[in-house]
Design a protein around this motif. Structure first.
Motif, PDB file in Angstrom:
ATOM      1  N   ASP A  31       0.833  -1.207   0.000  1.00 28.08           N
ATOM      2  CA  ASP A  31       0.000   0.000   0.000  1.00 28.08           C
ATOM      3  C   ASP A  31       0.867   1.256   0.000  1.00 28.08           C
ATOM      4  N   VAL A  32       0.444   2.229  -0.774  1.00 28.85           N
ATOM      5  CA  VAL A  32       0.961   3.589  -0.642  1.00 28.85           C
ATOM      6  C   VAL A  32      -0.223   4.516  -0.474  1.00 28.85           C
ATOM      7  N   ALA A  33       0.005   5.637   0.188  1.00 31.56           N
ATOM      8  CA  ALA A  33      -1.080   6.568   0.500  1.00 31.56           C
ATOM      9  C   ALA A  33      -1.249   7.600  -0.614  1.00 31.56           C
ATOM     10  N   VAL A  34      -2.491   7.933  -0.888  1.00 28.10           N
ATOM     11  CA  VAL A  34      -2.800   9.051  -1.782  1.00 28.10           C
ATOM     12  C   VAL A  34      -3.079  10.259  -0.896  1.00 28.10           C
ATOM     13  N   LEU A  35      -2.086  11.120  -0.770  1.00 29.65           N
ATOM     14  CA  LEU A  35      -2.239  12.285   0.101  1.00 29.65           C
ATOM     15  C   LEU A  35      -2.951  13.440  -0.586  1.00 29.65           C
ATOM     16  N   GLY A  36      -2.790  13.545  -1.891  1.00 30.65           N
ATOM     17  CA  GLY A  36      -3.379  14.683  -2.591  1.00 30.65           C
ATOM     18  C   GLY A  36      -3.779  14.335  -4.008  1.00 30.65           C
ATOM     19  N   ALA A  37      -4.846  14.982  -4.483  1.00 29.10           N
ATOM     20  CA  ALA A  37      -5.315  14.814  -5.858  1.00 29.10           C
ATOM     21  C   ALA A  37      -5.694  16.183  -6.394  1.00 29.10           C
ATOM     22  N   THR A  83       1.138  21.812 -14.389  1.00 32.37           N
ATOM     23  CA  THR A  83       1.620  22.557 -13.235  1.00 32.37           C
ATOM     24  C   THR A  83       0.464  22.979 -12.338  1.00 32.37           C
ATOM     25  N   ALA A  84      -0.644  23.406 -12.957  1.00 34.14           N
ATOM     26  CA  ALA A  84      -1.826  23.785 -12.172  1.00 34.14           C
ATOM     27  C   ALA A  84      -2.366  22.582 -11.404  1.00 34.14           C
ATOM     28  N   ALA A 115      -2.796  19.427  -6.289  1.00 35.23           N
ATOM     29  CA  ALA A 115      -2.570  18.187  -5.549  1.00 35.23           C
ATOM     30  C   ALA A 115      -1.708  18.421  -4.315  1.00 35.23           C
ATOM     31  N   LEU A 116      -0.677  19.247  -4.451  1.00 37.55           N
ATOM     32  CA  LEU A 116       0.184  19.566  -3.306  1.00 37.55           C
ATOM     33  C   LEU A 116      -0.607  20.288  -2.218  1.00 37.55           C
ATOM     34  N   GLY A 170      -1.434  19.087   1.557  1.00 38.93           N
ATOM     35  CA  GLY A 170      -0.789  19.852   2.610  1.00 38.93           C
ATOM     36  C   GLY A 170       0.699  19.605   2.658  1.00 38.93           C
ATOM     37  N   VAL A 171       1.286  19.339   1.479  1.00 42.34           N
ATOM     38  CA  VAL A 171       2.715  19.031   1.370  1.00 42.34           C
ATOM     39  C   VAL A 171       3.413  20.155   0.629  1.00 42.34           C
ATOM     40  N   ASP A 172       4.536  20.602   1.166  1.00 48.44           N
ATOM     41  CA  ASP A 172       5.324  21.625   0.495  1.00 48.44           C
ATOM     42  C   ASP A 172       6.074  21.006  -0.684  1.00 48.44           C
ATOM     43  N   TRP A 173       6.176  21.739  -1.782  1.00 45.50           N
ATOM     44  CA  TRP A 173       6.872  21.259  -2.961  1.00 45.50           C
ATOM     45  C   TRP A 173       8.294  20.811  -2.642  1.00 45.50           C
ATOM     46  N   ARG A 174       8.937  21.475  -1.703  1.00 42.18           N
ATOM     47  CA  ARG A 174      10.308  21.126  -1.365  1.00 42.18           C
ATOM     48  C   ARG A 174      10.418  19.783  -0.643  1.00 42.18           C
TER      49      ARG A 174
END
Length: 396
Positions: free
Chosen positions: A4-10, A27-28, A33-34, A38-42
């Motif tokens: 399993d892996v988690a889908v954090l964002g869509a 890019t949009a 999704a980011l 709630g995940v920073d691109w970095r």
């Protein structure tokens, strides 16, 4: 081994004909999704891009293209091309990187700026390319193939143009509720029947358009999701990317002939059935466990075929399942709650990613007016040219 892996964002960019670069759409979708995750691109350790071949040179290095557009920060990159299955192959690559411990968080992006009309091979003479040959030798465009497949279902199973029209009616009703869909208007069976014939028996409203659009997912390890405060994420439990088995007795583009069964017996299942079968086996679920399915409705007749290939009903029973209302919202197994390609059109590298976006929102219970009550297990299914399988099982 836990798979399993988690889908954090869509996230998605609306489908349409916008006349801009696929990079802008992707890019949009990535930024959406980011933000959803709630995940920073970095914090993204890897970017996997589904290639946009018709978009020119940057499309061949889609992972790096999107990484640059978001701002170089040192992430790994990978680019995947598998025609219409590119998005699922990108998801498979991202999942493998996470399970191998190469990255905790992976961004998957697919986007396209599609040509007007139908897809066709790039210019030049390539007599060893079956996709080029079927255009040059037979003049067999995609709609011509869809029409032949519909005729086969009519001859073998007794399907009718009225059955095909009901698929469009169902999907258009759901697409009308989807803010990302290109076509957001309900249609009637009479409107389908009155639309122009494209490839008999299929009419204009039986066949999906070519579209611009983008979709993205933020995937992570289960450990990262817990550290991030997400205790019950939607999870990807299986990704099927299988190829056909010899001999292949069902004609699939771009091939213009089937394999011989003179000396070798036909396999127990068709290629498309094997795609779903591998996903079910890996996930430890079956058709009876599904809450919903997102399938590749390039034409209305092909959606009926997927019902059978997914095991939702027996061979030749797809139209019956549709007429009973089983694949509509409120039915036993809703199919294409997003509105499907009937409502979106084809944005090739994005569509398998978009299917998983829809499954994610449905399993979260955040799909709004098109929400399928109690959704817990979903499957996506499509295929790409040259024997690329594509199916993803998501659970919550």
């Amino acid at each position: 081994m836990r798979t399993d892996v988690a889908v954090l964002g869509a996230g998605m960019h609306p489908w349409g004909k916008w006349g801009r670069s696929f990079v802008e759409y992707g890019t949009a979708a990535a930024r959406a999704a980011l933000a959803d995750a709630g995940v920073d691109w970095r914090d993204v350790g890897s970017v996997v891009g589904a290639d946009t071949v018709r978009g020119g040179y940057p499309g061949y290095v889609a992972g790096a293209t999107f990484a640059r557009a978001l701002g170089w920060q040192g992430a790994r990159v990978a680019s995947v091309y598998a025609a219409c299955a590119s998005g699922a192959q990108a998801i498979a690559t991202a999942r493998a990187q996470i399970l191998a411990g190469l990255a905790d968080v992976v961004l998957v992006v697919g986007a396209d700026a599609a040509p007007k009309g139908f897809f066709r091979p790039a210019g030049g003479d390539r007599p060893d390319d079956p996709d080029w040959l079927r255009f040059r030798v037979l003049g067999a465009t995609n709609p011509a193939y869809f029409g032949l497949y519909a005729r086969r279902r009519m001859a073998v199973h007794g399907d009718t143009p009225e059955d095909f029209a009901l698929v469009k009616v169902k999907n258009a009703a759901m697409g009308a509720l989807n803010p990302y869909a290109r076509y957001r208007r309900r249609v009637t069976a009479e409107e389908v029947a009155a639309s122009a014939v494209v490839a008999d028996p299929l009419r204009l409203l039986d066949i999906c358009a070519t579209s611009d659009g983008g979709a993205a997912l933020v995937l992570s390890s289960m450990e990262f999701a817990r550290r991030h405060g997400v205790t019950r994420p939607v999870r990807i439990r299986a990704v099927s990317t299988v190829t056909p088995r010899f001999p292949n007795t069902v004609l699939d583009l771009p091939d213009i002939a089937t394999d011989s069964t003179v000396a070798v017996g036909a396999p127990d299942e068709t290629f498309r059935a094997s795609i779903a079968g591998a996903a079910y086996e890996e996930a430890g679920v079956g058709p009876g466990d599904l809450s919903l399915a997102e399938v590749y409705d390039l034409s209305t007749a092909l959606e009926l075929q997927w019902y059978e290939d997914l095991g939702l009903c027996g061979e030749g029973e797809g139209a019956k399942l549709l007429r009973e209302g089983a694949t509509a919202p409120g039915g036993r197994i809703p199919v294409n709650a997003s509105g499907g390609l009937a409502s979106f059109g084809e944005a090739v590298p994005a569509q398998a990613v978009a299917q998983v976006c829809e499954l994610t929102w449905q399993l979260r219970g955040t799909a709004g007016d098109r929400q399928i009550a109690g959704a817990r297990v979903g499957i996506s299914a499509n295929q790409g040219l040259f024997g690329h399988g594509s199916s993803v099982v998501t659970v919550r």
